[in-house]
Write a protein that holds these residues in place. Structure first.
Motif, PDB file in Angstrom:
ATOM      1  N   PHE A 132       0.830  -1.203   0.000  1.00 32.42           N
ATOM      2  CA  PHE A 132       0.000   0.000   0.000  1.00 32.42           C
ATOM      3  C   PHE A 132       0.869   1.260   0.000  1.00 32.42           C
ATOM      4  O   PHE A 132       0.572   2.238  -0.701  1.00 32.42           O
ATOM      5  CB  PHE A 132      -0.921  -0.006   1.229  1.00 32.42           C
ATOM      6  N   MET A 133       1.955   1.249   0.763  1.00 32.35           N
ATOM      7  CA  MET A 133       2.866   2.397   0.799  1.00 32.35           C
ATOM      8  C   MET A 133       3.413   2.686  -0.591  1.00 32.35           C
ATOM      9  O   MET A 133       3.446   3.842  -1.038  1.00 32.35           O
ATOM     10  CB  MET A 133       4.016   2.118   1.770  1.00 32.35           C
ATOM     11  N   GLY A 134       3.843   1.652  -1.287  1.00 32.44           N
ATOM     12  CA  GLY A 134       4.388   1.840  -2.619  1.00 32.44           C
ATOM     13  C   GLY A 134       3.367   2.376  -3.602  1.00 32.44           C
ATOM     14  O   GLY A 134       3.666   3.271  -4.402  1.00 32.44           O
ATOM     15  N   LEU A 135       2.149   1.872  -3.524  1.00 34.01           N
ATOM     16  CA  LEU A 135       1.106   2.316  -4.453  1.00 34.01           C
ATOM     17  C   LEU A 135       0.702   3.766  -4.186  1.00 34.01           C
ATOM     18  O   LEU A 135       0.462   4.537  -5.122  1.00 34.01           O
ATOM     19  CB  LEU A 135      -0.106   1.389  -4.342  1.00 34.01           C
ATOM     20  N   MET A 136       0.635   4.155  -2.934  1.00 33.58           N
ATOM     21  CA  MET A 136       0.288   5.537  -2.616  1.00 33.58           C
ATOM     22  C   MET A 136       1.405   6.492  -3.018  1.00 33.58           C
ATOM     23  O   MET A 136       1.149   7.623  -3.464  1.00 33.58           O
ATOM     24  CB  MET A 136      -0.012   5.684  -1.129  1.00 33.58           C
ATOM     25  N   LEU A 137       2.656   6.069  -2.880  1.00 33.73           N
ATOM     26  CA  LEU A 137       3.762   6.906  -3.326  1.00 33.73           C
ATOM     27  C   LEU A 137       3.718   7.099  -4.842  1.00 33.73           C
ATOM     28  O   LEU A 137       4.056   8.163  -5.360  1.00 33.73           O
ATOM     29  CB  LEU A 137       5.096   6.288  -2.922  1.00 33.73           C
ATOM     30  N   GLU A 138       3.327   6.040  -5.542  1.00 33.69           N
ATOM     31  CA  GLU A 138       3.191   6.157  -6.995  1.00 33.69           C
ATOM     32  C   GLU A 138       2.156   7.226  -7.343  1.00 33.69           C
ATOM     33  O   GLU A 138       2.355   8.030  -8.265  1.00 33.69           O
ATOM     34  CB  GLU A 138       2.773   4.807  -7.576  1.00 33.69           C
ATOM     35  N   LYS A 139       1.071   7.279  -6.582  1.00 33.42           N
ATOM     36  CA  LYS A 139       0.022   8.257  -6.847  1.00 33.42           C
ATOM     37  C   LYS A 139       0.433   9.673  -6.452  1.00 33.42           C
ATOM     38  O   LYS A 139      -0.130  10.647  -6.942  1.00 33.42           O
ATOM     39  CB  LYS A 139      -1.259   7.873  -6.087  1.00 33.42           C
ATOM     40  N   SER A 140       1.418   9.787  -5.549  1.00 34.20           N
ATOM     41  CA  SER A 140       1.822  11.111  -5.081  1.00 34.20           C
ATOM     42  C   SER A 140       2.551  11.912  -6.145  1.00 34.20           C
ATOM     43  O   SER A 140       2.652  13.138  -6.050  1.00 34.20           O
ATOM     44  CB  SER A 140       2.709  10.980  -3.844  1.00 34.20           C
ATOM     45  N   GLY A 141       3.103  11.241  -7.152  1.00 31.17           N
ATOM     46  CA  GLY A 141       3.821  11.934  -8.209  1.00 31.17           C
ATOM     47  C   GLY A 141       5.245  12.308  -7.858  1.00 31.17           C
ATOM     48  O   GLY A 141       5.918  13.013  -8.622  1.00 31.17           O
ATOM     49  N   ILE A 142       5.746  11.831  -6.704  1.00 28.96           N
ATOM     50  CA  ILE A 142       7.104  12.171  -6.282  1.00 28.96           C
ATOM     51  C   ILE A 142       8.133  11.655  -7.274  1.00 28.96           C
ATOM     52  O   ILE A 142       9.086  12.356  -7.639  1.00 28.96           O
ATOM     53  CB  ILE A 142       7.370  11.611  -4.866  1.00 28.96           C
ATOM     54  N   ALA A 143       7.958  10.406  -7.728  1.00 28.33           N
ATOM     55  CA  ALA A 143       8.930   9.818  -8.651  1.00 28.33           C
ATOM     56  C   ALA A 143       8.974  10.579  -9.972  1.00 28.33           C
ATOM     57  O   ALA A 143      10.047  10.772 -10.554  1.00 28.33           O
ATOM     58  CB  ALA A 143       8.592   8.346  -8.893  1.00 28.33           C
ATOM     59  N   GLU A 144       7.814  11.034 -10.447  1.00 27.27           N
ATOM     60  CA  GLU A 144       7.787  11.778 -11.717  1.00 27.27           C
ATOM     61  C   GLU A 144       8.531  13.102 -11.584  1.00 27.27           C
ATOM     62  O   GLU A 144       9.309  13.480 -12.464  1.00 27.27           O
ATOM     63  CB  GLU A 144       6.338  12.020 -12.130  1.00 27.27           C
TER      64      GLU A 144
END
Length: 445
Positions: free
Chosen positions: A72-84
């Protein structure tokens, strides 16, 4: 001798054939176990032990609750846009140089591995963000696809890693020790990727040229943007890993901290919505159910396999007189590497590892058994990382093909070969120098 082990050999053959048939792995493992228990006239009451093990080892195992929380942590981070945002900042800074985009991909791979650990999400996200830019810059697509696929699989090794949690549960190794033991190997593997990029930039600059023109972003602005975008994931990584390593919290409690932190980050960056939350919960449930069901099937299969003499068969297979224990270990690692061509790391971890681990524990490497198992577990993690890259069933290859269907699958296959060799070099280093794994856990005791 083969006649003595006709039942376990038949079980293995049936397992392989049914796995290739496309049936769900959990059904195959449990079905083969129950079918051969009936064929070999194993008392039905014996199978009740499997129910007890499933309940105590899987369904009520507090440690395994960390898995859905980390997912869940990984999926929410993906949605946060931090990596982009981090990729854009790195591209603005490093994209000015030959190989700049390649360096950015490895850095993003390390950050995402340490903050999410979701291989599919990492490969897809990096592929979508970096492949168009690298193609436009004139990169060799074999190099580009191989780099994205390999960097995206770092999450299987760099903590917090779901695989390390499962290995710790199977091998009875403290998760904190596994996380600490994996840090140096993960950094070494990342460093080897960087070295490969540098060598290509020096000797084959035409394979990774700098863009013909930059976007005009000032260097100081790019550096400040990069520093800003690194703060949030680094704080999350330190809060999760720091609490585990220092013993302040258990892995499950730290995973809960990470899940909450990722949700807050998504909210602060505007990436949180009911739809995003619903998607994260749904995908977390699917992933957790898949892992749990495979664990249940593997418990049934292993129970019957051992009852029919499978553990004795494997022990005889790797029993050699007057042979260095490193030779035996090398043969086990070679077997696991070959299995990685056809099986996922989950099946290997849950079916094969519990059978070969006692063999490794019985070998004399001149160190305590607890250190041997810890060292063996991290070497396994490095080895199993290749299962995402080796055809025909390397998941990272198909994730990448899904991102850009115009790339021939042969190009992706050829592109990952150098990185599989690099992973093998890292595995050899870990086996040859156990202190790479053991030094950090020892220093924290």
């Amino acid at each position: 001798m083969i006649a003595d082990y006709i039942w376990p050999i038949s079980m293995l053959l049936a397992l392989v054939l049914l796995l290739f048939s496309g049936y769900a792995v959990g059904f195959v493992l449990a079905g083969v176990g129950i079918a051969f228990a009936l064929l070999a006239d194993v008392p039905t009451v014996f199978l009740s032990m499997g129910v007890q093990r499933i309940y105590s080892g899987t369904l009520t195992n507090w440690l395994l609750a960390a898995i859905p929380l980390f997912v869940f942590m990984g999926l929410m981070l993906e949605k946060s846009g931090i990596a982009e945002r981090l990729m854009r900042s790195l591209a603005a800074l490093a994209g000015r140089l030959p190989g700049g985009y390649a360096f950015a991909v490895v850095v993003i791979g390390v950050v995402m591995a340490a903050s999410t650990g979701i291989i599919g999400a990492s490969v897809v996200l990096m592929g979508m963000m970096s492949l168009p830019a690298m193609r436009a810059a004139g990169y060799d697509m074999r190099l580009a696809t191989g780099l994205v696929a390999a960097s995206g699989t770092l999450g299987i090794l760099i903590p917090p890693s779901i695989m390390l949690i499962i290995l710790g549960d199977q091998l009875r190794v403290p998760i904190g020790d596994l996380f600490m033991g994996a840090i140096y190997p993960g950094l070494i593997l990342s460093g080897l990727y960087f070295t490969y990029i540098v060598l290509n930039a020096i000797f084959r600059p035409s394979h990774m040229p700098a863009p013909p023109q930059t976007d005009g972003v000032p260097v100081l602005h790019a550096v400040l943007s990069l520093a800003r975008d690194l703060v949030a994931p680094m704080l999350l990584i330190l809060s999760v890993l720091g609490t585990i390593i220092t013993g302040v919290a258990t892995p499950t409690e730290s995973a809960a901290i990470g899940a909450l932190g990722a949700t807050l980050l998504a909210a602060l960056t505007g990436g949180f919505s009911f739809g995003a939350f619903r998607h994260a919960v749904f995908e977390t449930t699917k992933t957790t159910a898949m892992i749990a069901f495979v664990m249940i099937g593997a418990t049934v299969f292993s129970l019957v396999f051992r009852r029919l003499g499978g553990d004795a068969m494997v022990a005889d297979l790797f029993h050699f007189e007057n042979v260095s224990p490193y030779v035996t270990l090398a043969m086990i690692m070679a077997l696991i590497f070959v299995l990685g061509f056809f099986l996922d790391w989950v099946e290997i971890s849950l079916v094969v590892i519990p059978i070969v681990a006692p063999i490794v524990a019985s070998l004399d490497f001149g160190m305590p058994t607890s250190d041997v198992i810890l060292w063996f577990a991290i070497a396994l993690a490095v080895n199993l990382q290749t299962s995402f890259l080796t055809p025909p069933f390397g998941y990272a290859l198909f994730y990448l093909r899904g991102v850009d269907p115009t790339i021939p699958i042969g190009t992706i296959y050829r592109g990952v070969i150098p990185f599989v060799l690099i992973q093998m070099a890292a595995l050899i280093l870990v086996i040859a120098i156990p202190s790479i794994v053991l030094s950090l856990p020892h220093s924290m005791r």
